[in-house]
Enzyme design. Sequence first.
Site, PDB file in Angstrom:
ATOM      1  N   GLY A 231       0.830  -1.202   0.000  1.00  0.00           N
ATOM      2  CA  GLY A 231       0.000   0.000   0.000  1.00  0.00           C
ATOM      3  C   GLY A 231       0.859   1.244   0.000  1.00  0.00           C
ATOM      4  O   GLY A 231       2.012   1.233  -0.438  1.00  0.00           O
ATOM      5  N   SER A 232       0.335   2.319   0.521  1.00  0.00           N
ATOM      6  CA  SER A 232       1.036   3.603   0.494  1.00  0.00           C
ATOM      7  C   SER A 232       2.151   3.650   1.532  1.00  0.00           C
ATOM      8  O   SER A 232       2.111   2.942   2.545  1.00  0.00           O
ATOM      9  CB  SER A 232       0.057   4.748   0.763  1.00  0.00           C
ATOM     10  OG  SER A 232      -0.353   4.736   2.121  1.00  0.00           O
ATOM     11  N   VAL A 235       0.816   4.765   5.119  1.00  0.00           N
ATOM     12  CA  VAL A 235       0.297   3.692   5.969  1.00  0.00           C
ATOM     13  C   VAL A 235       1.421   2.714   6.307  1.00  0.00           C
ATOM     14  O   VAL A 235       1.478   2.181   7.419  1.00  0.00           O
ATOM     15  CB  VAL A 235      -0.872   2.973   5.283  1.00  0.00           C
ATOM     16  CG1 VAL A 235      -1.397   1.834   6.156  1.00  0.00           C
ATOM     17  CG2 VAL A 235      -1.994   3.955   4.966  1.00  0.00           C
ATOM     18  N   GLY A 236       2.321   2.492   5.363  1.00  0.00           N
ATOM     19  CA  GLY A 236       3.427   1.573   5.606  1.00  0.00           C
ATOM     20  C   GLY A 236       4.289   1.993   6.783  1.00  0.00           C
ATOM     21  O   GLY A 236       4.789   1.138   7.531  1.00  0.00           O
ATOM     22  N   GLU A 253       5.697  -3.429   0.675  1.00  0.00           N
ATOM     23  CA  GLU A 253       5.754  -3.003  -0.730  1.00  0.00           C
ATOM     24  C   GLU A 253       4.923  -1.735  -0.817  1.00  0.00           C
ATOM     25  O   GLU A 253       3.696  -1.766  -0.719  1.00  0.00           O
ATOM     26  CB  GLU A 253       5.206  -4.113  -1.634  1.00  0.00           C
ATOM     27  CG  GLU A 253       5.496  -3.904  -3.111  1.00  0.00           C
ATOM     28  CD  GLU A 253       4.448  -3.038  -3.777  1.00  0.00           C
ATOM     29  OE1 GLU A 253       4.759  -1.838  -4.011  1.00  0.00           O
ATOM     30  OE2 GLU A 253       3.365  -3.527  -4.063  1.00  0.00           O
ATOM     31  N   CYS A 287       1.580   0.866  -8.331  1.00  0.00           N
ATOM     32  CA  CYS A 287       2.765   1.392  -7.655  1.00  0.00           C
ATOM     33  C   CYS A 287       3.962   1.490  -8.582  1.00  0.00           C
ATOM     34  O   CYS A 287       4.828   2.349  -8.411  1.00  0.00           O
ATOM     35  CB  CYS A 287       3.108   0.529  -6.442  1.00  0.00           C
ATOM     36  SG  CYS A 287       3.376  -1.220  -6.851  1.00  0.00           S
TER      37      CYS A 287
END
Length: 485
Positions: A231-232, A235-236, A253, A287
């Site tokens: 995800g982004s 948030v990561g 990722e 991505c």
Amino acid sequence: MSFFHELAHQYIDGEWRTGTGSWDIIDFNPYNGEKLAEIPIATAHEVDLAYRAAERAQRSWATTNPYERRAVLERALRITEERRAEIVDAIIDELGGTRIKAEYEFRAALEFLRDAIHRALRPQGSLLPSPGDSRENRLHRLPVGVIGVIAPYNFPFLVMMKSVAPALALGNAVVVKPNQNAPVVGGGLVARIFEDAGLPAGLLNVLITDVAEIGNAFIEHPVPAVISFAGSDRVGRQVAAVAAGHFKRTILELSGNSALVVLEDADIDYAVEAAVFSRFVYQGQVCMAANRILVDRRIEREFTEKFTAAVAALTTGDPRDPETRIGPVINTFRADALTALVDQAIADGATALVRGRTRGNLVEPTVLTGLPEDSPLPSQEIFGPVVLLMTFDGEDDAVRIANDTPYGLSGAVHTRDVERGVRFARRVVSGMFHVNDSTVQDDPLVAFGGEKFSGLGRLNGEATVDAFTTQRWISVQHERAVFPF
């Protein structure tokens, strides 16, 4: 829509359940706004139930003969192949993916499932020498136990298969939290495939929920040893921080800001084709998508004319129409954000060589150039059908621009000299880089992941084995040892 209603449930310990939360997640078709399903949300209690079920089931699964584990995966492969039409249709309806995108995701997921079948039988350990004459060192590779997987909405079926299938093959159990925009394709659909393949109850669990309901319970829970998140980067960071506080391994990722670089000796027509695909596959919600197209100033005019003509010719509309190349973005929030981004860029001095309209969730392609030097756009991820066209003067300048971003996931360079392309690729700080191809690539055997803010760790091939197993050293002393006291 019975397909969606049937699979839009929590799946815990082999049972399809209704969440006990006080509100529902609504699953919409992003093209026509049709409500596909209402899903009562899972609570922290159900998170605990899922992880405890996985913990119980994994103990016996880890000792199951690898040939039996392989047989389950082989049946899952056959079931997936037989259900191709309904899976492709589900990707189109739930994600707004064009038929081209849906077929691409389905084929890629099949390849990862095929690879996972072989992972079940890979060597489980090794013997290593020791400086002690009579000591034997045995290094066992064991499953980590339970893995928590948090998936994105853009390629949920693929992301789930490339995490769930090898994790199960290696003797682990899995609890997955699909994205709210893809609860069926990224959750219930995968659970049904493995259920029908005969996977024992508890080994795969699906929780459709949100942090507003469960907070950090999915990550903080004591059972999972590994959290795999896609995800982004925003948030990561949160996932990484919470997991680190509980000594959990993370595979992240995250966002990208790929550059597709066109050197002066490139095959321009081919580079245009690669650039259009790299930016606009699945409406640019990828991505690895090429946010930036970098073109040597010596070929700028020819490339620009051909590229803008190709972009302007892309058909935007119903993703079920085989002729459609650009379907809807995932929701109204995303459509409005992209429209505002383009408007602001033009107000700041950028030029729109192609200016797409926004109609509901349909955002037509836009090509921007001439951005002012202080524009933030070249250094950030643009998750949609908007691309930046930039020029450079020579390779050093191209490398500088390509690296001028906090991200480092993917990229590509086009040149008639392959080795020149390889030398260029080695200078770009990126987890993946491709010579004479698109920026959007994912192969089962090759380590996938990014540098800088684009992630931590790798998946695919041996990297997946490293991610989802642990090593245990067991030494055996065959003769009496002599101790110093």
